[in-house]
Design a protein around this motif. Structure first.
Motif, PDB file in Angstrom:
ATOM      1  N   SER A 117      24.482 -65.012  18.066  1.00 49.70           N
ATOM      2  CA  SER A 117      24.172 -64.253  16.846  1.00 49.70           C
ATOM      3  C   SER A 117      24.222 -62.753  17.101  1.00 49.70           C
ATOM      4  CB  SER A 117      22.798 -64.657  16.300  1.00 49.70           C
ATOM      5  OG  SER A 117      21.769 -64.337  17.212  1.00 49.70           O
ATOM      6  N   SER A 118      23.732 -62.299  18.269  1.00 51.58           N
ATOM      7  CA  SER A 118      23.741 -60.862  18.556  1.00 51.58           C
ATOM      8  C   SER A 118      25.164 -60.335  18.714  1.00 51.58           C
ATOM      9  CB  SER A 118      22.925 -60.563  19.821  1.00 51.58           C
ATOM     10  OG  SER A 118      23.590 -61.019  20.983  1.00 51.58           O
ATOM     11  N   VAL A 119      26.023 -61.130  19.344  1.00 53.75           N
ATOM     12  CA  VAL A 119      27.420 -60.707  19.524  1.00 53.75           C
ATOM     13  C   VAL A 119      28.150 -60.692  18.183  1.00 53.75           C
ATOM     14  CG1 VAL A 119      29.654 -61.357  20.526  1.00 53.75           C
ATOM     15  CG2 VAL A 119      27.588 -61.412  21.933  1.00 53.75           C
ATOM     16  N   ILE A 120      27.935 -61.735  17.363  1.00 54.73           N
ATOM     17  CA  ILE A 120      28.569 -61.761  16.035  1.00 54.73           C
ATOM     18  C   ILE A 120      28.074 -60.587  15.194  1.00 54.73           C
ATOM     19  CG2 ILE A 120      28.737 -63.025  13.860  1.00 54.73           C
ATOM     20  CD1 ILE A 120      28.665 -65.615  15.432  1.00 54.73           C
ATOM     21  N   LEU A 121      26.764 -60.337  15.227  1.00 60.61           N
ATOM     22  CA  LEU A 121      26.203 -59.217  14.467  1.00 60.61           C
ATOM     23  C   LEU A 121      26.782 -57.889  14.931  1.00 60.61           C
ATOM     24  CD1 LEU A 121      22.441 -60.164  14.078  1.00 60.61           C
ATOM     25  CD2 LEU A 121      23.946 -59.414  12.231  1.00 60.61           C
ATOM     26  N   TYR A 122      26.880 -57.723  16.250  1.00 57.26           N
ATOM     27  CA  TYR A 122      27.409 -56.463  16.756  1.00 57.26           C
ATOM     28  C   TYR A 122      28.880 -56.291  16.375  1.00 57.26           C
ATOM     29  CZ  TYR A 122      29.158 -52.767  19.598  1.00 57.26           C
ATOM     30  OH  TYR A 122      29.782 -51.598  19.988  1.00 57.26           O
ATOM     31  N   VAL A 123      29.672 -57.351  16.483  1.00 60.43           N
ATOM     32  CA  VAL A 123      31.087 -57.275  16.111  1.00 60.43           C
ATOM     33  C   VAL A 123      31.232 -56.935  14.631  1.00 60.43           C
ATOM     34  CG1 VAL A 123      33.211 -58.617  15.834  1.00 60.43           C
ATOM     35  CG2 VAL A 123      31.891 -58.810  17.937  1.00 60.43           C
ATOM     36  N   MET A 124      30.419 -57.593  13.799  1.00 60.10           N
ATOM     37  CA  MET A 124      30.449 -57.296  12.363  1.00 60.10           C
ATOM     38  C   MET A 124      30.080 -55.835  12.111  1.00 60.10           C
ATOM     39  SD  MET A 124      28.685 -60.785  10.887  1.00 60.10           S
ATOM     40  CE  MET A 124      28.585 -60.180   9.195  1.00 60.10           C
ATOM     41  N   MET A 125      29.066 -55.333  12.827  1.00 57.62           N
ATOM     42  CA  MET A 125      28.649 -53.945  12.666  1.00 57.62           C
ATOM     43  C   MET A 125      29.744 -52.999  13.146  1.00 57.62           C
ATOM     44  SD  MET A 125      25.774 -52.785  11.421  1.00 57.62           S
ATOM     45  CE  MET A 125      24.507 -53.967  11.862  1.00 57.62           C
ATOM     46  N   HIS A 126      30.380 -53.351  14.246  1.00 57.96           N
ATOM     47  CA  HIS A 126      31.446 -52.533  14.825  1.00 57.96           C
ATOM     48  C   HIS A 126      32.623 -52.434  13.853  1.00 57.96           C
ATOM     49  CE1 HIS A 126      33.603 -50.649  18.140  1.00 57.96           C
ATOM     50  NE2 HIS A 126      34.621 -51.461  17.922  1.00 57.96           N
ATOM     51  N   ILE A 127      33.021 -53.571  13.268  1.00 57.02           N
ATOM     52  CA  ILE A 127      34.140 -53.590  12.326  1.00 57.02           C
ATOM     53  C   ILE A 127      33.740 -52.912  11.012  1.00 57.02           C
ATOM     54  CG2 ILE A 127      35.694 -55.083  11.011  1.00 57.02           C
ATOM     55  CD1 ILE A 127      35.462 -57.137  13.265  1.00 57.02           C
ATOM     56  N   PHE A 128      32.511 -53.181  10.555  1.00 51.40           N
ATOM     57  CA  PHE A 128      32.031 -52.579   9.312  1.00 51.40           C
ATOM     58  C   PHE A 128      32.041 -51.057   9.414  1.00 51.40           C
ATOM     59  CE2 PHE A 128      28.282 -52.281   6.141  1.00 51.40           C
ATOM     60  CZ  PHE A 128      29.168 -52.203   5.071  1.00 51.40           C
ATOM     61  N   SER A 129      31.676 -50.528  10.582  1.00 53.26           N
ATOM     62  CA  SER A 129      31.687 -49.077  10.770  1.00 53.26           C
ATOM     63  C   SER A 129      33.107 -48.527  10.680  1.00 53.26           C
ATOM     64  CB  SER A 129      31.060 -48.705  12.120  1.00 53.26           C
ATOM     65  OG  SER A 129      31.872 -49.123  13.201  1.00 53.26           O
ATOM     66  N   HIS A 130      34.093 -49.355  11.086  1.00 48.56           N
ATOM     67  CA  HIS A 130      35.499 -48.976  10.923  1.00 48.56           C
ATOM     68  C   HIS A 130      35.798 -48.665   9.462  1.00 48.56           C
ATOM     69  CE1 HIS A 130      38.339 -48.779  14.123  1.00 48.56           C
ATOM     70  NE2 HIS A 130      38.018 -49.940  14.664  1.00 48.56           N
ATOM     71  N   PHE A 131      35.422 -49.592   8.588  1.00 52.23           N
ATOM     72  CA  PHE A 131      35.724 -49.431   7.163  1.00 52.23           C
ATOM     73  C   PHE A 131      34.934 -48.275   6.549  1.00 52.23           C
ATOM     74  CE2 PHE A 131      36.998 -53.794   8.050  1.00 52.23           C
ATOM     75  CZ  PHE A 131      38.268 -53.800   7.499  1.00 52.23           C
ATOM     76  N   CYS A 132      33.705 -48.082   7.002  1.00 56.86           N
ATOM     77  CA  CYS A 132      32.929 -46.928   6.533  1.00 56.86           C
ATOM     78  C   CYS A 132      33.595 -45.624   6.967  1.00 56.86           C
ATOM     79  CB  CYS A 132      31.501 -46.994   7.090  1.00 56.86           C
ATOM     80  SG  CYS A 132      30.517 -48.365   6.446  1.00 56.86           S
ATOM     81  N   PHE A 133      34.113 -45.606   8.187  1.00 55.40           N
ATOM     82  CA  PHE A 133      34.796 -44.425   8.707  1.00 55.40           C
ATOM     83  C   PHE A 133      36.084 -44.157   7.928  1.00 55.40           C
ATOM     84  CE2 PHE A 133      37.634 -42.582  12.108  1.00 55.40           C
ATOM     85  CZ  PHE A 133      37.099 -41.314  12.058  1.00 55.40           C
ATOM     86  N   TRP A 134      36.842 -45.223   7.641  1.00 54.76           N
ATOM     87  CA  TRP A 134      38.073 -45.059   6.865  1.00 54.76           C
ATOM     88  C   TRP A 134      37.774 -44.560   5.456  1.00 54.76           C
ATOM     89  CZ3 TRP A 134      39.931 -50.494   8.751  1.00 54.76           C
ATOM     90  CH2 TRP A 134      40.424 -50.382  10.054  1.00 54.76           C
ATOM     91  N   LEU A 135      36.732 -45.121   4.826  1.00 57.94           N
ATOM     92  CA  LEU A 135      36.370 -44.682   3.478  1.00 57.94           C
ATOM     93  C   LEU A 135      35.956 -43.209   3.455  1.00 57.94           C
ATOM     94  CD1 LEU A 135      34.376 -47.715   2.002  1.00 57.94           C
ATOM     95  CD2 LEU A 135      36.441 -46.682   1.040  1.00 57.94           C
ATOM     96  N   SER A 136      35.139 -42.810   4.415  1.00 59.20           N
ATOM     97  CA  SER A 136      34.719 -41.403   4.464  1.00 59.20           C
ATOM     98  C   SER A 136      35.899 -40.490   4.771  1.00 59.20           C
ATOM     99  CB  SER A 136      33.614 -41.214   5.509  1.00 59.20           C
ATOM    100  OG  SER A 136      34.059 -41.592   6.800  1.00 59.20           O
TER     101      SER A 136
END
Length: 332
Positions: A117-136
């Protein structure tokens, strides 16, 4: 993790690195000349990523700590972080080498469910930050340059993916991943058997994922902010590299170059180290800002060298400090 499995990961990484070195699309004399041209900026770029990986590790650490004690040191988690990214760099499709490695290394300390769960959560957070960075970056581009239809497409794409991730945080993703795997030809029976045998564990993993978003919002947003910060800090790499060639590039332009080159590179996720996509992304991103395409080629080259150095470091760390694992586990 058993040494047998660790050696398999190591062997795969070494083979991938050797293939990349011998298929490097540049004359080695020209490569050496470009590295000499970088001068002191190359060591600064390498040092910068020590701090970027440190931020990544802090993000992952607070996710793990949110569900209980860890039983291992922060330095050990930093090692797992660097090695995990190194394996992802050399693995086709990405996330197919680094994440299983991280789960297997964490399993003796916090159990398979928390590790997964921690690895899945971290990967999701890592990828999600990608999209936040692209949007900004789209918003930054709108403030600085004329806007075309391409920016509109990128914005819609990022918003759709961000919505998907928010849904995943609310309900979990483990069961959803298994369902997607059951649609893959030749794997359907094995995946369905795995799902039936480990149904309870998968549901517990999803509960832990949903719990972070629902009840531990401070941890959720802290981890996301750290990952986003790591994205912004990594843009200093482009600024340092381009300062070898020109002083007319602002940090804002470097953020845009990093964002749009990584967007194109990630669309070619099925290639190890996103070969070709990264170079093309740099050339297009630099050209889109009315800069010389040669700047993009040079930036891509130095970035490749940095990746190779940190891949070697990550693979070497895989064999460092493992003899203390059982002692550390029982003393925690």
């Amino acid at each position: 993790m058993k040494n047998k499995y660790r050696n398999i990961f190591l062997a795969f990484g070494i083979i991938a690195v050797l293939i990349m070195i011998f298929t490097f699309d540049m004359d080695y004399q020209e490569l050496w000349a470009n590295l000499k041209r970088a001068g002191v900026y190359l060591p600064l770029v390498l040092l910068l990523w020590l701090f970027v990986y440190l931020i990544n590790t802090v993000s992952w650490y607070i996710i793990i700590r949110s569900s209980g004690k860890t039983g291992f040191s922060f330095a050990r988690l930093y090692k797992f972080t660097v090695t995990g990214f190194a394996l992802n760099y050399v693995t086709p499709v990405g996330l197919m080498g680094g994440e299983p490695y991280r789960i297997m290394e964490l399993k003796p300390y916090i159990g398979i469910e928390r590790a997964t769960s921690s690895v899945i959560l971290y990967v999701m957070m890592h990828i999600f930050s990608h999209f936040c960075f692209w949007l900004s970056s789209v918003l930054l581009y709108i403030c600085l340059y004329p806007v075309g239809w391409v920016m509109g497409v990128i914005t819609v794409f990022c918003l759709l993916i961000a919505t998907l991730f928010i849904k995943g945080y609310r309900h979990g993703m483990a069961v959803a991943f298994v369902r997607m795997g059951s649609r893959i030809p030749f794997l359907k029976k094995k995946v369905l058997h795995f799902a039936s045998v480990h149904k309870e564990k998968l549901e517990n993993i999803d509960k832990q994922i949903a719990l972070l978003h629902q009840q531990k919002k401070q941890t959720f947003y802290s981890a996301l902010l750290l990952e986003y910060t790591a994205r912004v800090v990594s843009c200093l790499e482009i600024w340092l590299i381009l300062n070898v060639l020109t002083t007319n590039v602002s940090f804002a332009d470097c953020c845009l170059i990093a964002a749009f080159s990584s967007l194109l590179a990630n669309l070619l996720f099925f290639l190890p180290m996103q070969l070709g996509g990264r170079e093309g992304g740099f050339a297009l991103a630099v050209g889109g800002l009315s800069l010389s395409g040669a700047y993009g080629v040079y930036a891509a080259l130095i970035t490749r060298v940095r990746e190779m150095v940190w891949i070697v470091i990550g693979l070497a760390l895989m064999k460092v400090g493992n003899f203390k694992q059982s002692k550390e586990k029982y003393s925690a």
